[in-house]
Design an enzyme around this catalytic site. Structure first.
Site, short mmCIF file in Angstrom:
data_model
loop_
_atom_site.label_atom_id
_atom_site.label_comp_id
_atom_site.label_asym_id
_atom_site.label_seq_id
_atom_site.Cartn_x
_atom_site.Cartn_y
_atom_site.Cartn_z
N ARG A 369 7.75 17.73 29.09
CA ARG A 369 7.65 19.13 29.49
C ARG A 369 7.37 20.05 28.30
O ARG A 369 7.05 21.21 28.48
CB ARG A 369 8.92 19.56 30.22
CG ARG A 369 9.14 18.80 31.52
CD ARG A 369 10.26 19.37 32.36
NE ARG A 369 10.46 18.56 33.54
CZ ARG A 369 11.35 17.60 33.68
NH1 ARG A 369 12.13 17.32 32.65
NH2 ARG A 369 11.47 16.91 34.78
N VAL A 370 7.54 19.55 27.10
CA VAL A 370 7.16 20.34 25.93
C VAL A 370 5.65 20.32 25.75
O VAL A 370 5.05 21.28 25.28
CB VAL A 370 7.88 19.81 24.68
CG1 VAL A 370 7.42 20.55 23.43
CG2 VAL A 370 9.38 19.94 24.84
#
Length: 511
Positions: A369-370
């Protein structure tokens, strides 16, 4: 009756007076309670008029316990050790302190239990300080964005599911799919990054932990690693506190401005240990018999992993929690809890493992998700659309199994996808540098391997990496330094790699 000389009697009486002074009763005030009952890893006590939550209490023989369930009539205690020697009626004393552990550089290279005692037969730990195992997470305003990469040395992760310093990336999959191998490889790859590693084994067999320690020692990584072990035959209380102990050790280094990688192997067994303790303490069970606060015990653990702003001292803790699924059920209670807490997951597929696709990472079901913010610029230029291309390839491949006619463009995509799949294969402990990964991925996505049989891709990869390092050293230096891959550099690398592959192409008579 014999009369003794006066000098002898005076001497005897003086000695008796001294002995009486030493044995004279002294009044001491202490809070005491009595053991009411003892179970597997827990004890119920009563008698304290005042007691703090999570306070340490002491049993006869030196065993310690954590006051967990406070009640008016009785208190449930999690015993941090065996309970065979504790009997109903035994005296329990307060300590007026919480569980704390030794921290400092002296712990590096050591194998410890959750109480900080050495298990490797070495000298006693001379700690620089002691920290409580339960500490508040870093405030939001003290956290920095996660944009510094943590290289794992594994192509499939660094290219498609990048991990950054301060990130929490979940590793999940069925038994025997290579979850621990990925975590250990990531530790081994930090040999020149300055990152300190902590491996926390929870509920593992002693033989499995011994293999991990041997791999770390063989890879010269044990000297910069702390190993915390709460094996399967330990008390469930020790298994419960083990990850919090390891995190406090990591926070010491983060507060010194250093980067730490911590592996929790695994939180499935941690959750089971807590479920066992909770049921014995008569707490109401919830879904799958887990207590209602199972989400909270993991969230308060993983929220302590973060990257700190430079103005507050810098440093980071990167967490790789491991979760075991059953029959590929990632929607079970504990896996879904951890997926929602962490910043992404690396999913290992048993199907890929059985087919020999190692590491068995399902790129379609995995996510960071980064995102690409933690990747070096060169990765984004050669693998920016790798996930999309690979997903399309797998869909086309499954469609082609029906034997339908395929147009040339679709056939080209399938052939290239097969080569990309071969490139993403990697042996255990066979770490690749950033430059070698970028070069191999550039060759695969540019079509340089399209005419090479899949079984020869490993040899072709070796050739292009050697050619790039020997003939384009200045480009490799810039890529390693974090610079973007310029169009001219890209063209030169492709030309160099094409020349290196000439003898392997079928139309030139190569093998």
């Amino acid at each position: 009756m014999v009369d003794l000389p006066k000098e002898l009697t005076d001497k005897l009486f003086d000695q008796m007076d001294v002995a009486l002074d030493k044995t004279r009763a002294r009044l001491e005030v202490a809070d005491i309670a009595r053991v009411l009952s003892v179970g597997n890893g827990i004890a119920e006590i009563a008698g304290f008029t005042d007691l703090y939550a999570d306070e340490l209490v002491s049993f006869p023989g030196g065993e310690m316990g954590i006051a967990s369930s406070l009640g008016e009539e009785r208190t449930g205690v999690i015993v941090l050790g065996p309970t065979e020697h504790i009997r109903p009626g035994d005296t329990v004393l307060r300590t007026r302190r919480v569980v704390d552990v030794p921290v400092g550089d002296a712990l590096l290279g050591r194998v410890l239990d959750p109480l900080g005692q050495p298990l490797d037969g070495g000298n006693a730990i001379r700690a620089e300080a002691r920290l409580p195992i339960e500490r508040p997470a870093l405030p939001i305003m003290h956290r920095a964005p996660v944009n510094v990469p943590l290289q794992t040395g594994i192509k499939a992760i660094d290219a498609a599911i990048p991990v950054g310093r301060g990130q929490r990336e979940l590793i999940l999959g069925d038994r025997q799919t290579g979850k621990t191998a990925i975590a250990v490889d990531t530790i081994l790859n930090q040999h020149d990054s300055g990152v300190i590693s902590i491996y926390c084994a929870i509920g593992q067999r002693a033989s499995a932990v011994a293999r991990v320690i041997q791999a770390l020692r063989k890879g010269n990584a044990l000297e910069r690693t702390i190993v915390v072990v709460a094996s399967a035959d330990e008390a469930p209380g020790l298994q419960f506190v083990a990850p919090y102990v390891a995190t406090s050790m990591a926070e010491y280094f983060m507060e010194k401005g250093r980067d730490v990688l911590i592996v929790y192997d695994d939180l499935t067994r941690h959750a089971r240990a807590y479920r066992e303790l909770s049921l014995l303490l008569r707490r109401p069970p919830g879904r799958e018999a887990y207590p209602g606060d199972i989400f909270y015990i993991h969230s308060r653990l993983l929220e302590r992993s973060a990257r700190r702003r430079d103005e507050f001292g810098g440093g980071s803790i990167t967490a790789l929690p491991i979760i075991e699924t059953q029959a590929q059920n990632i929607s079970a209670y504990v896996p879904t809890n951890l997926i929602s807490i962490t910043d992404g997951q690396i999913y290992l597929s048993p199907g890929l493992f059985e087919k020999g696709q190692l590491p068995a990472i399902d790129i379609g079901a995995s996510v960071s998700r980064v995102g690409g913010k933690t990747q070096l610029p060169a990765y984004r230029s050669v693998a920016g659309d790798l996930r999309l291309f690979y997903a399309q390839f797998e869909e086309l491949e499954s469609f082609a199994r029906f034997g339908t006619q395929i147009d040339p463009e679709t056939r080209m995509k399938i052939d290239r996808g097969l080569r990309v799949r071969e490139i993403l294969k990697q042996n255990e402990h066979a770490h690749m540098s950033v430059v070698d990964q970028v070069v191999a991925l550039l060759a695969a996505t540019s079509g340089l391997f399209d005419k090479i049989p899949p079984e020869q891709i490993a040899e072709a990869e070796k050739r292009v990496c050697e050619a790039a390092s020997q003939l384009c050293p200045e480009i490799c230096t810039r890529v390693q330094g974090g610079e973007e891959l310029r169009p001219a550099d890209r063209d030169r690398l492709i030309e160099t790699m094409t020349q290196a592959l000439q003898t392997m192409l079928p139309d030139t008579g190569g093998s």
